[in-house]
Write an enzyme that holds these catalytic residues in place. Structure first.
Site, PDB file in Angstrom:
ATOM      1  N   HIS A 256       0.811  -1.145  -0.077  1.00  0.00           N
ATOM      2  CA  HIS A 256      -0.077   0.078  -0.104  1.00  0.00           C
ATOM      3  C   HIS A 256       0.553   1.154  -0.027  1.00  0.00           C
ATOM      4  CE1 HIS A 256      -3.214   2.726   0.898  1.00  0.00           C
ATOM      5  NE2 HIS A 256      -4.189   1.610   0.281  1.00  0.00           N
ATOM      6  N   PRO A 257       0.600   2.115  -0.804  1.00  0.00           N
ATOM      7  CA  PRO A 257       1.448   3.369  -1.086  1.00  0.00           C
ATOM      8  C   PRO A 257       1.174   4.439  -0.016  1.00  0.00           C
ATOM      9  CG  PRO A 257      -0.283   3.387  -2.522  1.00  0.00           C
ATOM     10  CD  PRO A 257      -0.434   2.335  -1.786  1.00  0.00           C
ATOM     11  N   CYS A 258       0.352   4.289   1.200  1.00  0.00           N
ATOM     12  CA  CYS A 258      -0.029   5.418   1.731  1.00  0.00           C
ATOM     13  C   CYS A 258       1.205   5.856   2.655  1.00  0.00           C
ATOM     14  CB  CYS A 258      -0.850   4.810   3.098  1.00  0.00           C
ATOM     15  SG  CYS A 258      -0.699   3.518   3.710  1.00  0.00           S
ATOM     16  N   ARG A 259       2.268   5.157   2.652  1.00  0.00           N
ATOM     17  CA  ARG A 259       3.594   5.831   3.573  1.00  0.00           C
ATOM     18  C   ARG A 259       4.606   6.111   2.720  1.00  0.00           C
ATOM     19  NH1 ARG A 259       1.960   4.152   8.859  1.00  0.00           N
ATOM     20  NH2 ARG A 259       3.862   5.178   9.816  1.00  0.00           N
TER      21      ARG A 259
END
Lengths: 315, 725
Positions: A256-259
């Protein structure tokens, strides 16, 4: 060696594609899959990469023309994503690292793709014996310490169907004798795509047996290096989820690219201070890749960017 | 069962030293291939069984130890699509049968012979010289069971055989032992030049001519021009094998071609098994092999030689393979694994010690499928609970769907569907992996007589039995009905069966969510005769002293800390009015649940969160009730506190009350001894029967002695909401 007549044409196509798509905002498929996420509007930071405005044709490489003080966010816009991909593809070609560009039929979209093989030992703690390309330098003491945590891979294939209709005719004496080993080969497939919502690249991956059965996350874990397993599970970098591939519609795991922006920012800022060119996608990949078994060879950093230009132009 | 790959036994070569043996291809299918075959079958082929052209590829750059593979990926169905860089394409014929029987009864021998004949014809006609990739073909026989997502398949890599086998003149040598560094460099360059000339990135077969200084290459078709005057013939083959003693499969048919066309002229031929790998960015070809091969004779104009090539299955037997892809292709299975994976994310950083299995495997009985039931069911699904059973006797009415999220307008038509059944249908639609059941039945209630007739009485008896059965079959009972008295019977039965009860009840702007005290298991059924032998209940006199058998009380701590789960009360313990018919003499607004619409969602969600917290406690339902003091201490579970109850008193504050009471002792005792006879007395009589029985009448006078404990702890709810979701 650059034997591919078609390669530079392909790269140019991607680049055009990137330019075209950059104007048109983002891919509908990606948008669809991440609709609910907030879209970062600060795309200006793409200027980081503007030292690669024309990868294939411009020999001017190290002039930092437009690094600015307005940089408020270290994000990657789509056009620059494609530029980074072009460069990575070129370098991969030089290093024979196996990356390719896959365009999706009847669509403007595409993704970077690489497959690797790895053999794992079944029902044994040394899962990491023979890795596809790059683990030969693994220190052995690490291996001992890992072995406690590593889970044996349970890769039972369903029962094979015995065939009663076929009698074996005479044994073929032209085949070398085979024995059942206790290792199993796994195929890993990695895709890099652009996320408009996060303005970052996203890594999709899946692993399968040679029969084509995708592994569950547990099975993938048990074949991933225990150090990375721990690191990933505690890492602020990413979380893994099962998602439909936005372009293929098949189930893939996704980091997941959220960070992503969080850990890329220091890299980019440091590079900016030192007036060093950075390939966002490559730097990002060198951080997220290893946690899911994808190693990025250091040789990428040793390639002089100009070298890639000249070698391509020499064709 | 494990199915290991085959590893070639190197030792065998010393025995059969002078015989050339080939490493067979192992088929390698990428996950995408099966997805694509499924699409093709559904949209394209349908019932068409005619052979289709497909494409695979092989690679000569594998690290040591990997099997020699022929790979098919999702792009295999585009026979003229691009091949991955530096890989050689192999064209194959796909026979996809419509039935398993057809798959089994297909004449494999005939298929192989047909393909072998084509190769033989191409060799004879010279077509194979112009396009040597004809030498490396394959057959794929498949049957796709798209109901079960089982795929049966069998590969064949046809190879023509010399009747007497093939002799090698000497043991193979590694290129770097034969060639100087300079020659190796020249060889690599010559190969790259050939690739560029052919506008490709890999050449499957080629001719080599070399001196000490130079290396030249040419395609097979240039044989005559290229080799005029050459004393020695060297043929290169792009070799996917990584073994040091054996060549890969592609050489096999090439040798037949050589023997057929030039066998009469050549005694021996030198074969370069070209291997070209890049590790960490460094390329090397020096591990390529060189064989000196004595070409066997092939009688001219002879018939097609014998052929082999069907792949052995993982057991090493001649037979097809089967792969079960339901986990990665069946949408239902995908939903299940996605749900589970999502939940597991909680364990990664936030709650590493969360025991999800305990939650997921809990069997939940939902008594009431109205506003509370619907919301509880949805939250349970969110937690991955698979086993959910509804009990309700009502039908869906027009006012329901807006508040009861499992129903829709359509469900109200024609008198309305049964709630329990409709709820099951909807749950299954939301998540097919759920194991939901519905029971359209009434729960007998105190003060609601059942003795009108023998029929009504026996119906009530059956209902009681059914309820008893359901409660024993589940782990947690949720009380989610709209009247107080309907909770009474399940409370009694669940207490008797030592089942965890979670109770949620709504007022207009109030609600209570509580767990019932869980009686300790009976020490011994036979001894349990007198009223005082029930181990779970504290009597009026003993409750003020330290609870025996539980954690010793901390001196100076409040009376209400450390109250173990078995000493907690239930919904009725807290009341000073026994349950009776609450709908009698009520106006419509008093009869129905009139409550603020948001409350059911909050209370339903809290009820589930409370259950999950309890399950995470090492003592489960016996967990000591958390009090306000505990908020400062180490929480008892990975999910925080486990209070006895959560109350929402008005629109501002969340409060928790804790009572310790003891009516159960009397009621349970009677129920366990008299069963339905006792129950029917309760159903049929007025309030005073229960009140007298449980001593409530007396209690009104002895409130202080009865040690009714009252404690308010604020904000557990908000704490839970913040932490839990």
């Amino acid at each position: 060696m650059e034997p591919q007549g078609g390669s530079s044409a392909t790269l140019t196509a991607i680049q055009h594609h990137g330019r075209r798509r950059g104007r048109k905002c983002c891919s509908t498929a990606l948008r669809r899959s991440q609709q609910s996420e907030q879209v970062s509007c600060e795309l200006s930071a793409g200027v980081f990469l503007s030292q690669y405005p024309r990868i294939l044709h411009s020999p001017v490489r190290h002039k930092m023309t437009s690094t600015t003080s307005h940089m408020s966010s270290c994000v990657l816009d789509e056009q620059n994503f494609y530029r980074c991909c072009c460069l990575l593809l070129q370098q991969s070609e030089q290093l024979n690292d196996g990356w390719s560009w896959e365009a999706v039929q009847d669509s403007e979209e595409g993704y970077l793709r690489k497959t690797t093989l790895r053999s794992v030992v079944i029902n044994s703690s040394t899962v990491w014996d023979l890795e596809g390309s790059s683990s030969e330098s693994e220190p052995s003491d690490q291996q001992a310490q890992e072995s406690e945590q590593s889970v044996p891979v349970a890769l039972d294939e369903p029962d094979t169907m015995e065939d009663d209709t076929d009698d074996d005719d005479d044994e073929d004496d032209g085949v070398c004798a085979v024995s059942k080993g206790n290792s199993k080969v796994l195929q890993y497939e990695y895709h890099i795509m652009y996320s408009c919502s996060y303005s970052t690249p996203v890594l999709y991956f899946r692993a399968s047996t040679l029969q084509g059965r995708s592994l569950s996350l547990e099975e993938v874990w048990s074949s991933v290096h225990p150090n990375f397993r721990l690191r990933l599970q505690n890492s602020p970098l990413n979380t893994i989820s099962l998602q439909e591939h936005p372009l293929l519609g098949q189930p893939f795991f996704m980091l997941h690219p959220c960070r992503t922006e969080e850990f890329m920012r220091p890299v980019l800022l440091a590079a900016q201070e030192q007036h060093r060119p950075v390939n966002y996608v490559l730097s990002w990949l060198s951080v997220v890749g290893p946690v899911v078994g994808l190693d990025v060879t250091l040789r990428y950093s040793q390639l002089h960017p100009a070298a890639s230009i000249s070698s391509t132009e020499s064709d | 069962m494990t199915t290991p790959i085959f590893i070639l036994i190197e030792a065998a070569s010393s025995v059969a030293d002078l015989k050339l043996q080939f490493a067979p291809f192992s088929s390698a299918l990428e996950a995408g291939f099966w997805h694509q075959l499924t699409q093709k079958k559904l949209n394209d082929y349908r019932l068409d069984e005619s052979p289709k052209l497909i494409k695979g590829y092989y690679y000569n750059g594998d690290p040591l130890g990997l099997p020699t593979r022929l790979t098919l990926e999702f792009s295999a169905f585009e026979a003229d699509g691009p091949t991955p860089a530096r890989c050689c394409p192999a064209i194959g014929t796909l026979y996809n049968t419509n039935t398993l029987d057809a798959f089994k009864t297909t004449d494999k021998k005939a298929l192989l012979e047909k393909e072998a004949k084509e190769i033989w014809d191409a060799i004879q006609s010279g077509a194979a010289l112009k396009d040597p990739s004809i030498l490396c073909k394959f057959i794929l026989l498949t049957f796709a069971d798209l109901k079960k997502y089982h795929f049966y398949y069998w590969f064949c890599f046809p190879a023509l055989c010399f009747p007497e086998g093939i002799k090698i003149v000497q043991q193979p040598s590694v290129l770097e032992q034969v060639f100087s560094a300079k020659q190796i460099g020249a060889l690599q360059e010559a190969y790259d030049d050939l690739c560029i000339k052919r506008e490709t990135t890999a050449v499957p077969y080629f001719l080599v001519k070399y001196t000490d200084e130079t290396v030249q290459m040419a395609p097979l078709s240039d044989w005559d021009a290229f080799l005029t005057g050459a004393k020695k013939v060297t043929v290169g083959v792009y070799d996917p094998c990584t073994l040091s003693q054996h060549p890969g499969w592609p050489l096999r048919n090439l040798l037949v071609l050589l023997a057929y066309r030039w066998g009469s002229m050549l005694d021996t031929v030198e074969v370069l098994c070209f291997r070209d790998r890049t590790l960490q960015g460094s390329r090397s070809i020096q591990h390529s092999l060189i064989f000196q091969i004595k070409l066997p004779e092939l009688p001219l104009n002879s018939a097609c030689p014998k052929s082999v090539g069907w792949e052995k299955n993982p057991k090493g037997a001649m037979g097809p393979r089967m792969v079960n892809l339901s986990e990665c292709m069946d949408p239902k299975r995908l939903a299940e694994s996605s749900v589970d994976l999502n939940l597991k994310l909680m364990r990664w950083r936030l709650v590493p010690s969360l025991d999800l299995d305990k939650v997921v495997t809990t069997k939940c009985l939902l008594l009431g499928a109205g506003t509370l039931g619907c919301n509880v069911a949805r939250t349970l699904m969110g937690w991955g609970v698979r086993h959910i059973t509804f009990v309700d006797n009502a039908k869906i009415s027009y006012s329901n769907p807006v508040r009861q999220p499992l129903y829709e307008f359509e469900d109200c038509l024609g008198g309305g569907k049964s709630k329990a059944m409709a709820a099951v249908d909807r749950l299954t639609k939301i998540f097919p992996g759920v194991n939901a059941e519905g029971y359209n039945m009434s729960i007998p209630m105190p003060g609601h007589p059942v003795n009108f007739s023998q029929a009504t009485l026996s119906q009530a008896q059956r209902d009681v039995e059914q309820l008893e059965k359901l409660i024993s079959e589940h782990d947690v009972v949720f009380l989610l009905m709209d009247t107080r008295e309907s909770r009474w019977l399940p409370t009694v039965i669940a207490a008797s069966k030592r089942k965890l009860v979670v109770n949620a009840a709504l007022g207009f702007d109030t609600f209570v969510v509580m767990r019932h005290g869980l009686k300790k298991p009976p020490v011994s059924q036979s001894v349990c005769a007198g009223p005082d032998s029930s181990p779970s209940c504290s009597s009026a006199s003993s409750s003020s002293s330290t609870p025996a058998g539980s954690a010793p009380s901390v001196p100076g701590s409040s009376l209400f800390s450390n109250i173990p789960g078995h000493k907690l009360g239930c919904y009725f313990c807290n009341d000073v009015v026994a349950p009776g018919d609450s709908t009698r003499d009520r106006t419509l607004d008093q009869q129905c649940t009139v409550s603020r619409p948001g409350l059911a969602m909050i209370a339903g969600a809290l009820a589930v969160e409370m259950m999950v917290s309890i399950l995470q406690h090492s003592e489960g339902g016996y967990a000591v009730a958390s009090s306000s003091d505990d908020r400062m201490n180490e929480p008892p579970t990975s999910l925080g506190l486990v209070p006895h109850q959560v109350r929402h008193i008005d629109s501002h504050s969340m409060e928790r009350l804790m009572f310790v009471l003891f009516w159960q002792r009397y009621v349970l005792d009677h129920y366990e001894r008299e069963g339905f006879n006792f129950l029917s007395k309760v159903f049929n009589s007025s309030h005073s029967f229960l009140e007298d029985l449980t001593g409530l009448t007396l209690l009104h006078q002895e409130t202080q002695a009865a040690e009714v404990s009252f404690l308010v702890v604020k904000q557990w709810t908000s704490f839970l909401l913040l932490q839990g979701s």
